[in-house]
Design a protein around this motif. Sequence first.
Motif, PDB file in Angstrom:
ATOM      1  N   ASP A  19       0.807  -1.219   0.000  1.00  0.00           N
ATOM      2  CA  ASP A  19       0.000   0.000   0.000  1.00  0.00           C
ATOM      3  C   ASP A  19       0.841   1.270   0.000  1.00  0.00           C
ATOM      4  O   ASP A  19       0.306   2.373  -0.019  1.00  0.00           O
ATOM      5  N   ALA A  20       2.167   1.149   0.036  1.00  0.00           N
ATOM      6  CA  ALA A  20       3.054   2.307   0.224  1.00  0.00           C
ATOM      7  C   ALA A  20       2.813   3.422  -0.799  1.00  0.00           C
ATOM      8  O   ALA A  20       2.710   4.598  -0.437  1.00  0.00           O
ATOM      9  N   ALA A  21       2.726   3.100  -2.073  1.00  0.00           N
ATOM     10  CA  ALA A  21       2.544   4.138  -3.097  1.00  0.00           C
ATOM     11  C   ALA A  21       1.216   4.868  -2.912  1.00  0.00           C
ATOM     12  O   ALA A  21       1.153   6.106  -3.033  1.00  0.00           O
ATOM     13  N   ALA A  22       0.163   4.143  -2.621  1.00  0.00           N
ATOM     14  CA  ALA A  22      -1.148   4.769  -2.414  1.00  0.00           C
ATOM     15  C   ALA A  22      -1.143   5.637  -1.154  1.00  0.00           C
ATOM     16  O   ALA A  22      -1.760   6.710  -1.125  1.00  0.00           O
ATOM     17  N   ILE A  23      -0.420   5.205  -0.133  1.00  0.00           N
ATOM     18  CA  ILE A  23      -0.312   5.995   1.104  1.00  0.00           C
ATOM     19  C   ILE A  23       0.377   7.317   0.812  1.00  0.00           C
ATOM     20  O   ILE A  23      -0.065   8.382   1.253  1.00  0.00           O
ATOM     21  N   VAL A  24       1.480   7.266   0.062  1.00  0.00           N
ATOM     22  CA  VAL A  24       2.193   8.498  -0.282  1.00  0.00           C
ATOM     23  C   VAL A  24       1.275   9.444  -1.060  1.00  0.00           C
ATOM     24  O   VAL A  24       1.254  10.654  -0.808  1.00  0.00           O
ATOM     25  N   GLN A  25       0.497   8.918  -1.983  1.00  0.00           N
ATOM     26  CA  GLN A  25      -0.432   9.755  -2.751  1.00  0.00           C
ATOM     27  C   GLN A  25      -1.416  10.467  -1.821  1.00  0.00           C
ATOM     28  O   GLN A  25      -1.676  11.658  -1.985  1.00  0.00           O
ATOM     29  N   LEU A  26      -1.958   9.759  -0.867  1.00  0.00           N
ATOM     30  CA  LEU A  26      -2.891  10.380   0.079  1.00  0.00           C
ATOM     31  C   LEU A  26      -2.186  11.410   0.956  1.00  0.00           C
ATOM     32  O   LEU A  26      -2.720  12.493   1.215  1.00  0.00           O
ATOM     33  N   LEU A  27      -0.985  11.083   1.424  1.00  0.00           N
ATOM     34  CA  LEU A  27      -0.255  12.003   2.291  1.00  0.00           C
ATOM     35  C   LEU A  27       0.145  13.294   1.587  1.00  0.00           C
ATOM     36  O   LEU A  27       0.384  14.310   2.234  1.00  0.00           O
ATOM     37  N   ARG A  28       0.199  13.274   0.269  1.00  0.00           N
ATOM     38  CA  ARG A  28       0.504  14.509  -0.473  1.00  0.00           C
ATOM     39  C   ARG A  28      -0.548  15.589  -0.209  1.00  0.00           C
ATOM     40  O   ARG A  28      -0.255  16.775  -0.279  1.00  0.00           O
ATOM     41  N   HIS A  29      -1.765  15.176   0.131  1.00  0.00           N
ATOM     42  CA  HIS A  29      -2.810  16.150   0.474  1.00  0.00           C
ATOM     43  C   HIS A  29      -2.463  16.891   1.760  1.00  0.00           C
ATOM     44  O   HIS A  29      -2.902  18.026   1.956  1.00  0.00           O
ATOM     45  N   LEU A  30      -1.700  16.261   2.634  1.00  0.00           N
ATOM     46  CA  LEU A  30      -1.309  16.881   3.899  1.00  0.00           C
ATOM     47  C   LEU A  30       0.082  17.498   3.858  1.00  0.00           C
ATOM     48  O   LEU A  30       0.320  18.536   4.468  1.00  0.00           O
ATOM     49  N   HIS A  31       1.018  16.838   3.175  1.00  0.00           N
ATOM     50  CA  HIS A  31       2.424  17.217   3.270  1.00  0.00           C
ATOM     51  C   HIS A  31       3.066  17.622   1.951  1.00  0.00           C
ATOM     52  O   HIS A  31       4.280  17.813   1.890  1.00  0.00           O
ATOM     53  N   GLY A  32       2.306  17.721   0.886  1.00  0.00           N
ATOM     54  CA  GLY A  32       2.870  18.088  -0.404  1.00  0.00           C
ATOM     55  C   GLY A  32       3.942  17.102  -0.842  1.00  0.00           C
ATOM     56  O   GLY A  32       3.825  15.895  -0.621  1.00  0.00           O
ATOM     57  N   ASP A  33       5.013  17.620  -1.442  1.00  0.00           N
ATOM     58  CA  ASP A  33       6.077  16.761  -1.950  1.00  0.00           C
ATOM     59  C   ASP A  33       6.853  16.051  -0.840  1.00  0.00           C
ATOM     60  O   ASP A  33       7.542  15.071  -1.102  1.00  0.00           O
ATOM     61  N   ASN A  34       6.761  16.538   0.387  1.00  0.00           N
ATOM     62  CA  ASN A  34       7.441  15.869   1.508  1.00  0.00           C
ATOM     63  C   ASN A  34       6.864  14.491   1.786  1.00  0.00           C
ATOM     64  O   ASN A  34       7.475  13.691   2.485  1.00  0.00           O
ATOM     65  N   ALA A  35       5.693  14.213   1.258  1.00  0.00           N
ATOM     66  CA  ALA A  35       5.046  12.926   1.509  1.00  0.00           C
ATOM     67  C   ALA A  35       5.882  11.762   1.018  1.00  0.00           C
ATOM     68  O   ALA A  35       5.791  10.656   1.554  1.00  0.00           O
ATOM     69  N   ALA A  38       7.676   9.606   3.578  1.00  0.00           N
ATOM     70  CA  ALA A  38       6.927   8.788   4.529  1.00  0.00           C
ATOM     71  C   ALA A  38       7.367   7.339   4.447  1.00  0.00           C
ATOM     72  O   ALA A  38       7.609   6.810   3.368  1.00  0.00           O
ATOM     73  N   SER A  39       7.474   6.713   5.600  1.00  0.00           N
ATOM     74  CA  SER A  39       7.849   5.301   5.654  1.00  0.00           C
ATOM     75  C   SER A  39       6.637   4.399   5.870  1.00  0.00           C
ATOM     76  O   SER A  39       6.794   3.201   6.040  1.00  0.00           O
ATOM     77  N   LEU A  40       5.438   5.003   5.892  1.00  0.00           N
ATOM     78  CA  LEU A  40       4.235   4.198   6.107  1.00  0.00           C
ATOM     79  C   LEU A  40       4.138   3.124   5.048  1.00  0.00           C
ATOM     80  O   LEU A  40       4.500   3.371   3.904  1.00  0.00           O
ATOM     81  N   PRO A  41       3.674   1.948   5.361  1.00  0.00           N
ATOM     82  CA  PRO A  41       3.012   1.575   6.597  1.00  0.00           C
ATOM     83  C   PRO A  41       3.952   1.228   7.742  1.00  0.00           C
ATOM     84  O   PRO A  41       3.507   0.842   8.813  1.00  0.00           O
ATOM     85  N   VAL A  42       5.267   1.370   7.553  1.00  0.00           N
ATOM     86  CA  VAL A  42       6.203   1.101   8.640  1.00  0.00           C
ATOM     87  C   VAL A  42       6.249   2.314   9.559  1.00  0.00           C
ATOM     88  O   VAL A  42       6.478   3.433   9.111  1.00  0.00           O
ATOM     89  N   VAL A  43       6.039   2.097  10.841  1.00  0.00           N
ATOM     90  CA  VAL A  43       6.064   3.159  11.835  1.00  0.00           C
ATOM     91  C   VAL A  43       7.032   2.749  12.931  1.00  0.00           C
ATOM     92  O   VAL A  43       6.953   1.641  13.459  1.00  0.00           O
ATOM     93  N   ARG A  44       7.947   3.649  13.239  1.00  0.00           N
ATOM     94  CA  ARG A  44       8.837   3.427  14.380  1.00  0.00           C
ATOM     95  C   ARG A  44       8.174   4.073  15.579  1.00  0.00           C
ATOM     96  O   ARG A  44       7.888   5.269  15.568  1.00  0.00           O
ATOM     97  N   GLN A  45       7.921   3.281  16.593  1.00  0.00           N
ATOM     98  CA  GLN A  45       7.237   3.798  17.772  1.00  0.00           C
ATOM     99  C   GLN A  45       7.843   3.167  19.013  1.00  0.00           C
ATOM    100  O   GLN A  45       8.052   1.952  19.062  1.00  0.00           O
ATOM    101  N   GLU A  46       8.113   4.009  19.997  1.00  0.00           N
ATOM    102  CA  GLU A  46       8.653   3.545  21.272  1.00  0.00           C
ATOM    103  C   GLU A  46       7.957   4.289  22.398  1.00  0.00           C
ATOM    104  O   GLU A  46       7.569   5.443  22.226  1.00  0.00           O
ATOM    105  N   SER A  47       7.850   3.638  23.527  1.00  0.00           N
ATOM    106  CA  SER A  47       7.272   4.283  24.711  1.00  0.00           C
ATOM    107  C   SER A  47       8.179   4.045  25.904  1.00  0.00           C
ATOM    108  O   SER A  47       8.863   3.019  25.982  1.00  0.00           O
ATOM    109  N   ARG A  48       8.155   4.995  26.816  1.00  0.00           N
ATOM    110  CA  ARG A  48       8.919   4.876  28.051  1.00  0.00           C
ATOM    111  C   ARG A  48       8.107   5.434  29.208  1.00  0.00           C
ATOM    112  O   ARG A  48       7.330   6.363  29.040  1.00  0.00           O
ATOM    113  N   THR A  49       8.344   4.867  30.368  1.00  0.00           N
ATOM    114  CA  THR A  49       7.796   5.401  31.611  1.00  0.00           C
ATOM    115  C   THR A  49       8.971   5.808  32.481  1.00  0.00           C
ATOM    116  O   THR A  49       9.866   4.996  32.726  1.00  0.00           O
ATOM    117  N   PHE A  50       8.976   7.060  32.909  1.00  0.00           N
ATOM    118  CA  PHE A  50      10.001   7.566  33.818  1.00  0.00           C
ATOM    119  C   PHE A  50       9.334   7.841  35.161  1.00  0.00           C
ATOM    120  O   PHE A  50       8.195   8.307  35.202  1.00  0.00           O
TER     121      PHE A  50
END
Length: 123
Positions: A19-35, A38-50
């Motif tokens: 789905d990566a190419a289609a995701i980039v096309q949609l994200l262009r509506h939000l981010h223009g050429d910066n879309a 995007a690494s979607l559908p891959v998301v780097r996510q981490e959480s911590r509790t301090f």
Amino acid sequence: MTGTPPRERIAVREANPGDAAAIVQLLRHLHGDNAAAASLPVVRQESRTFIAADGDDVVGLVVATFVDYGLEPYGMVEELVVSPERRGTGTGTSLLEECRAWLRGLGAEVVVRGGDEHQLVAG
């Protein structure tokens, strides 16, 4: 509405690498050429509790999440709480400073607060 598919024909599913190419096309509506960055559908996510500790006593905590999908990495403060007897002593500020340092170290460009004001209880 002409051209609008009936809702029952719309399928919602988890994105996959195909789905990566289609995701980039949609994200262009939000981010223009910066879309294209995007690494979607891959998301780097981490959480911590301090925690803030006074000896063996835990007197405060902050939960933070870092999210990066290739555009503008950001951090979110999910929870922040300090025990009532420690509020106003800078404990919450110390927790947030540690949280921000961790998020900056991961590359977060922005740190936002989640939830509502009743979930953010610190001093």
